[in-house]
Write a protein that holds these residues in place. Sequence first.
Motif, PDB file in Angstrom:
ATOM      1  N   UNK A   1       0.840  -1.198   0.000  1.00  0.00           N
ATOM      2  CA  UNK A   1       0.000   0.000   0.000  1.00  0.00           C
ATOM      3  C   UNK A   1       0.879   1.253   0.000  1.00  0.00           C
ATOM      4  N   UNK A   2       0.256   2.383  -0.289  1.00  0.00           N
ATOM      5  CA  UNK A   2       0.998   3.644  -0.359  1.00  0.00           C
ATOM      6  C   UNK A   2       0.968   4.403   0.965  1.00  0.00           C
ATOM      7  N   UNK A   3       1.052   3.674   2.066  1.00  0.00           N
ATOM      8  CA  UNK A   3       1.099   4.295   3.386  1.00  0.00           C
ATOM      9  C   UNK A   3       2.453   3.980   4.001  1.00  0.00           C
ATOM     10  N   UNK A   4       3.308   4.970   4.059  1.00  0.00           N
ATOM     11  CA  UNK A   4       4.693   4.755   4.467  1.00  0.00           C
ATOM     12  C   UNK A   4       4.809   4.189   5.877  1.00  0.00           C
ATOM     13  N   UNK A   5       4.002   4.713   6.802  1.00  0.00           N
ATOM     14  CA  UNK A   5       4.094   4.258   8.194  1.00  0.00           C
ATOM     15  C   UNK A   5       3.719   2.780   8.300  1.00  0.00           C
ATOM     16  N   UNK A   6       2.612   2.399   7.664  1.00  0.00           N
ATOM     17  CA  UNK A   6       2.190   1.000   7.703  1.00  0.00           C
ATOM     18  C   UNK A   6       3.240   0.093   7.067  1.00  0.00           C
ATOM     19  N   UNK A   7       3.808   0.543   5.977  1.00  0.00           N
ATOM     20  CA  UNK A   7       4.842  -0.245   5.303  1.00  0.00           C
ATOM     21  C   UNK A   7       6.054  -0.442   6.202  1.00  0.00           C
ATOM     22  N   UNK A   8       6.474   0.626   6.871  1.00  0.00           N
ATOM     23  CA  UNK A   8       7.637   0.527   7.743  1.00  0.00           C
ATOM     24  C   UNK A   8       7.362  -0.369   8.947  1.00  0.00           C
ATOM     25  N   UNK A   9       6.172  -0.239   9.541  1.00  0.00           N
ATOM     26  CA  UNK A   9       5.824  -1.078  10.687  1.00  0.00           C
ATOM     27  C   UNK A   9       5.777  -2.560  10.305  1.00  0.00           C
ATOM     28  N   UNK A  10       5.207  -2.839   9.139  1.00  0.00           N
ATOM     29  CA  UNK A  10       5.131  -4.228   8.700  1.00  0.00           C
ATOM     30  C   UNK A  10       6.514  -4.792   8.418  1.00  0.00           C
ATOM     31  N   UNK A  11       7.395  -3.977   7.866  1.00  0.00           N
ATOM     32  CA  UNK A  11       8.761  -4.437   7.581  1.00  0.00           C
ATOM     33  C   UNK A  11       9.532  -4.697   8.879  1.00  0.00           C
ATOM     34  N   UNK A  12       9.304  -3.873   9.894  1.00  0.00           N
ATOM     35  CA  UNK A  12       9.960  -4.090  11.191  1.00  0.00           C
ATOM     36  C   UNK A  12       9.456  -5.385  11.831  1.00  0.00           C
TER      37      UNK A  12
END
Length: 222
Positions: free
Chosen positions: A50-61
């Motif tokens: 998705x194009x939500x940077x915060x969600x992407x970063x949290x999921x990657x962590x």
Amino acid sequence: MNETSRILELVSSSLEPMALALLQVTIPLTIISFLLGLVLAVLTAVARIANFKILKQLSEIYIWIFRGTPLLVQLFIVYFGLPIVGITLDVWAAAIITFSLNIGAYASEAVRAAILSVPKGQWEAATSLGMSYAQILRRIIAPQAARISLPPLSNIFISTLKDTSLVASITMVDMFMVAQRIAARAFDPLTLYVLAALFYLAVCTLLTFLQSKLERRFSRFV
């Protein structure tokens, strides 16, 4: 009583309690954890594309942590470590939470790859028809991604069944714990652990057979 008769009697008396533990603990734990982990995997995969940077970063962590640490260590942290900070879980809750989080991290990669493997032209065509992002995922992408991700997800399910043997280390009375207890009383770990291995082998063989049947069934829609 000769050695062969003793082993046969030990195996015979051990079959029922081990089979019960398999049916009442090992298999339910595998199914519940996998289903919850699969839900988490889908949410994580969608968050990553998705194009939500915060969600992407949290999921990657989240993926980084659970793919980068051993499952046994995760079990110990949840069951033995969290009570120190006031969070006490029973053994079932600790096992399900740990396994679900671990499965979610690994399965999310399979789900994400399956979603990204769908041609972009289908996204564009669906968008041009006025479909929302959620509608595209549900109606167009999900059916195709499910077929593509079936083999890796099936492998994760089979691996999870085998990994449940680790819950014996946090006092959960699964099939392997039952085998350990009988082995301690009978002073014959070789026989009991081989028997436990045969139980796992039989179930995993059945699951592998079912996996191949499902793959052939889904391949008809290619």
